[in-house]
Write a protein that holds these residues in place. Structure first.
Motif, PDB file in Angstrom:
ATOM      1  N   THR A   1       1.122  -0.908   0.160  1.00 19.67           N
ATOM      2  CA  THR A   1      -0.011   0.591   0.275  1.00 19.67           C
ATOM      3  C   THR A   1       1.248   1.288  -0.049  1.00 19.67           C
ATOM      4  OG1 THR A   1      -0.609  -0.219   2.389  1.00 19.67           O
ATOM      5  CG2 THR A   1      -1.958  -0.928   0.758  1.00 19.67           C
ATOM      6  N   ILE A   2       2.537   1.184  -0.088  1.00 23.07           N
ATOM      7  CA  ILE A   2       3.157   2.378  -0.190  1.00 23.07           C
ATOM      8  C   ILE A   2       3.880   2.103  -1.408  1.00 23.07           C
ATOM      9  CG2 ILE A   2       5.177   3.403   0.305  1.00 23.07           C
ATOM     10  CD1 ILE A   2       4.484   2.468   3.514  1.00 23.07           C
ATOM     11  N   GLY A   3       4.027   1.204  -2.330  1.00 24.99           N
ATOM     12  CA  GLY A   3       4.898   0.868  -2.971  1.00 24.99           C
ATOM     13  C   GLY A   3       4.227   1.906  -4.838  1.00 24.99           C
ATOM     14  N   PRO A   4       3.381   1.003  -5.112  1.00 24.26           N
ATOM     15  CA  PRO A   4       2.779   1.677  -6.226  1.00 24.26           C
ATOM     16  C   PRO A   4       2.823   3.126  -6.161  1.00 24.26           C
ATOM     17  CG  PRO A   4       1.521   0.361  -5.266  1.00 24.26           C
ATOM     18  CD  PRO A   4       1.817   0.466  -4.413  1.00 24.26           C
ATOM     19  N   TYR A   5       2.822   3.949  -5.231  1.00 23.15           N
ATOM     20  CA  TYR A   5       2.851   5.442  -4.600  1.00 23.15           C
ATOM     21  C   TYR A   5       4.112   6.647  -4.063  1.00 23.15           C
ATOM     22  CZ  TYR A   5      -1.857   3.375  -4.245  1.00 23.15           C
ATOM     23  OH  TYR A   5      -2.893   2.123  -4.757  1.00 23.15           O
ATOM     24  N   LEU A   6       4.177   5.898  -4.344  1.00 26.47           N
ATOM     25  CA  LEU A   6       6.109   6.320  -3.595  1.00 26.47           C
ATOM     26  C   LEU A   6       7.159   6.212  -4.690  1.00 26.47           C
ATOM     27  CD1 LEU A   6       7.797   7.245  -1.929  1.00 26.47           C
ATOM     28  CD2 LEU A   6       7.910   5.820  -0.590  1.00 26.47           C
ATOM     29  N   LEU A   7       7.161   4.467  -5.155  1.00 26.68           N
ATOM     30  CA  LEU A   7       8.169   3.766  -5.562  1.00 26.68           C
ATOM     31  C   LEU A   7       8.764   4.618  -6.885  1.00 26.68           C
ATOM     32  CD1 LEU A   7       8.004   0.583  -4.814  1.00 26.68           C
ATOM     33  CD2 LEU A   7       9.877   2.102  -3.739  1.00 26.68           C
ATOM     34  N   PRO A   8       7.599   5.420  -7.920  1.00 22.26           N
ATOM     35  CA  PRO A   8       8.005   5.732  -9.469  1.00 22.26           C
ATOM     36  C   PRO A   8       8.855   7.112  -8.755  1.00 22.26           C
ATOM     37  CG  PRO A   8       5.899   4.963  -9.353  1.00 22.26           C
ATOM     38  CD  PRO A   8       6.227   5.302  -7.960  1.00 22.26           C
ATOM     39  N   ASP A   9       8.749   7.910  -8.126  1.00 20.52           N
ATOM     40  CA  ASP A   9       8.772   9.286  -7.404  1.00 20.52           C
ATOM     41  C   ASP A   9      10.759   8.996  -6.874  1.00 20.52           C
ATOM     42  OD1 ASP A   9       9.892  11.928  -7.334  1.00 20.52           O
ATOM     43  OD2 ASP A   9       8.249  12.530  -6.462  1.00 20.52           O
ATOM     44  N   LEU A  10      10.537   7.892  -5.988  1.00 18.39           N
ATOM     45  CA  LEU A  10      11.831   7.682  -5.156  1.00 18.39           C
ATOM     46  C   LEU A  10      12.201   7.212  -6.454  1.00 18.39           C
ATOM     47  CD1 LEU A  10      13.454   6.934  -2.885  1.00 18.39           C
ATOM     48  CD2 LEU A  10      12.340   4.912  -2.342  1.00 18.39           C
ATOM     49  N   VAL A  11      12.251   6.147  -7.600  1.00 18.61           N
ATOM     50  CA  VAL A  11      13.263   6.042  -8.129  1.00 18.61           C
ATOM     51  C   VAL A  11      13.906   6.654  -9.055  1.00 18.61           C
ATOM     52  CG1 VAL A  11      13.675   4.492 -10.084  1.00 18.61           C
ATOM     53  CG2 VAL A  11      12.236   3.288  -8.401  1.00 18.61           C
ATOM     54  N   ARG A  12      13.190   7.896  -9.492  1.00 23.35           N
ATOM     55  CA  ARG A  12      13.960   8.967 -10.052  1.00 23.35           C
ATOM     56  C   ARG A  12      14.718   9.978  -9.627  1.00 23.35           C
ATOM     57  NH1 ARG A  12       8.232   9.350 -12.611  1.00 23.35           N
ATOM     58  NH2 ARG A  12       7.111  11.031 -10.906  1.00 23.35           N
ATOM     59  N   GLN A  13      14.368  10.028  -8.422  1.00 24.81           N
ATOM     60  CA  GLN A  13      15.044  10.517  -6.717  1.00 24.81           C
ATOM     61  C   GLN A  13      16.429  10.172  -6.594  1.00 24.81           C
ATOM     62  OE1 GLN A  13      14.692  14.056  -6.185  1.00 24.81           O
ATOM     63  NE2 GLN A  13      12.439  14.487  -6.729  1.00 24.81           N
ATOM     64  N   ASN A  14      16.175   9.140  -6.331  1.00 25.64           N
ATOM     65  CA  ASN A  14      17.896   7.720  -6.329  1.00 25.64           C
ATOM     66  C   ASN A  14      18.640   7.964  -7.382  1.00 25.64           C
ATOM     67  OD1 ASN A  14      18.496   5.535  -4.653  1.00 25.64           O
ATOM     68  ND2 ASN A  14      18.706   4.430  -6.568  1.00 25.64           N
ATOM     69  N   ILE A  15      18.365   7.204  -8.886  1.00 29.84           N
ATOM     70  CA  ILE A  15      18.586   7.785 -10.214  1.00 29.84           C
ATOM     71  C   ILE A  15      19.750   9.321 -10.016  1.00 29.84           C
ATOM     72  CG2 ILE A  15      18.964   8.017 -12.395  1.00 29.84           C
ATOM     73  CD1 ILE A  15      16.598   5.672 -11.811  1.00 29.84           C
ATOM     74  N   THR A  16      18.559  10.089  -9.386  1.00 32.21           N
ATOM     75  CA  THR A  16      19.200  11.499  -9.865  1.00 32.21           C
ATOM     76  C   THR A  16      20.632  11.980  -8.772  1.00 32.21           C
ATOM     77  OG1 THR A  16      17.180  12.343 -11.154  1.00 32.21           O
ATOM     78  CG2 THR A  16      18.964  14.314  -9.993  1.00 32.21           C
ATOM     79  N   ARG A  17      20.368  11.429  -7.592  1.00 37.07           N
ATOM     80  CA  ARG A  17      21.195  11.807  -6.707  1.00 37.07           C
ATOM     81  C   ARG A  17      22.227  10.699  -6.067  1.00 37.07           C
ATOM     82  NH1 ARG A  17      17.903  15.085  -2.243  1.00 37.07           N
ATOM     83  NH2 ARG A  17      16.124  15.817  -3.529  1.00 37.07           N
ATOM     84  N   THR A  18      21.366   9.560  -6.359  1.00 36.29           N
ATOM     85  CA  THR A  18      23.169   8.620  -5.919  1.00 36.29           C
ATOM     86  C   THR A  18      23.195   7.370  -7.174  1.00 36.29           C
ATOM     87  OG1 THR A  18      21.362   7.623  -4.682  1.00 36.29           O
ATOM     88  CG2 THR A  18      23.251   8.667  -3.428  1.00 36.29           C
ATOM     89  N   PRO A  19      23.115   7.710  -8.876  1.00 33.31           N
ATOM     90  CA  PRO A  19      23.704   6.757  -9.420  1.00 33.31           C
ATOM     91  C   PRO A  19      24.331   5.324  -9.300  1.00 33.31           C
ATOM     92  CG  PRO A  19      24.701   8.428 -10.264  1.00 33.31           C
ATOM     93  CD  PRO A  19      23.557   8.653  -9.273  1.00 33.31           C
TER      94      PRO A  19
END
Length: 320
Positions: free
Chosen positions: A100-118
């Motif tokens: 109940t968290i994954g679908p709503y947080l992960l898309p943005d989180l993955v983008r943030q993570n790739i930008t900050r710590t590829p």
């Protein structure tokens, strides 16, 4: 005694099956069985009780398996220390997230993570809270994003945000025209719940305990009141089968806008904030990041938290 043998007994304790443990360790079952027998002979103790189709861990075996996991964590830490000398954030981070968290947080989180710590890709695992806790203890994942409460397992925990619940009603419902709704007004409604195993189901029942009559019991829950995901539940609401509560991040961005300002007239459901007045806080859940205390990649945990805080997180209260 070798690290490989310790790895084998941890796998058998987790899988409760020698064949499945062997597959998980990428060895043949005879190889795994011989290694475990050798370790039992060396320790002069029985680690597992074997019976037809079932393997159980002996009481003493439980203690040894726990210590074996600690040893494996410490051995992995040696490699991590060497890696951190070159780049503290090098290498993937295994992250678990509840459904109940994954679908709503992960898309943005993955983008943030790739930008900050590829250099630190996220290896993602969605599951129930209970399963993620087991995976954390077994070292299968490094950290997990979950909602409190959950059993105290000695994990390190960092609060991330408090997320309010939002009511979802069919657009034709008499209460759908309101700007907000109270818990009292929900009490007489047919509440659609997630299936057993979802922690968000338990959160809803805490907010509206009278709906516990729909929970699994001697008679079982009426099948029409169960859903496998929040999105399934929303479709059930749209068809007029009842109402439900959802976490704020699952609400589409345009859904809370006034009519004519981005909301579509053909929307089949309405999302209403819950407001009980008299200064009472709306029902919320606390979302946290949890990891084993023996996990040594502190910089990776900090980077992940920064990436989460870099997400939009509309409507939630961020916690430091």
């Amino acid at each position: 005694m070798t690290l490989t043998e310790l790895k084998y007994i941890v796998a058998v304790a987790r899988e409760r099956h020698f064949g499945k443990a062997a597959d998980a360790c990428y060895v043949s079952q005879p190889t795994l069985s011989v290694a475990i027998k050798k370790l039992e002979d060396e320790l002069e103790v029985k680690l597992f009780e074997r019976s037809a189709g079932e393997v159980t861990v002996t009481p003493l075996g439980e203690q040894i398996v726990q210590q074996a996991q600690t040893v494996l964590d410490q051995a992995a830490a040696i490699k991590e220390i060497a890696k951190r000398g070159k780049d503290p954030l090098a290498g993937p981070l295994n992250l678990g997230v509840i459904y109940t968290i994954g679908p709503y947080l992960l898309p943005d989180l993955v983008r943030q993570n790739i930008t900050r710590t590829p250099q630190m890709p996220l290896v993602l695992q969605e599951n129930f809270t209970v399963k993620l806790l087991d995976m954390l203890r077994a070292g299968e994942i490094d950290c997990a994003i979950m909602a409190e409460p959950f059993p105290d397992t000695g994990l390190a925990i960092a609060p991330l945000y408090d997320e309010p619940f939002v009511a979802v009603l069919p657009v034709a419902h008499p209460l759908a025209a309101k700007l907000s709704i109270t818990s009292e007004e929900l009490r007489d409604e047919t509440m659609l719940l997630l299936g057993t195993g979802h922690c968000f189901r338990d959160h809803v029942l805490e907010v509206c305990p009278e709906f516990a009559r729909f929970s699994s019991n001697a008679e079982g829950i009426r099948k029409s009141f169960e859903g496998s995901s929040l999105e399934t539940i929303k479709h059930m609401v749209a068809s007029g089968m009842g109402v439900t509560l959802v976490p704020r991040l699952s609400v589409p961005a345009e859904a809370l806008k006034p009519k004519g300002r981005g909301r579509k007239d053909q929307d089949m459901v309405r999302y209403l904030p819950i407001s009980d007045g008299q200064g009472r806080e709306p029902p919320t859940r606390r979302v946290v990041l949890a990891w084993r205390r023996s996990f040594t990649r502190y910089e990776a945990i900090a980077a992940l938290r920064n990436a989460i805080y870099g997400c939009e997180l509309p409507g939630v209260k961020r916690l430091s």
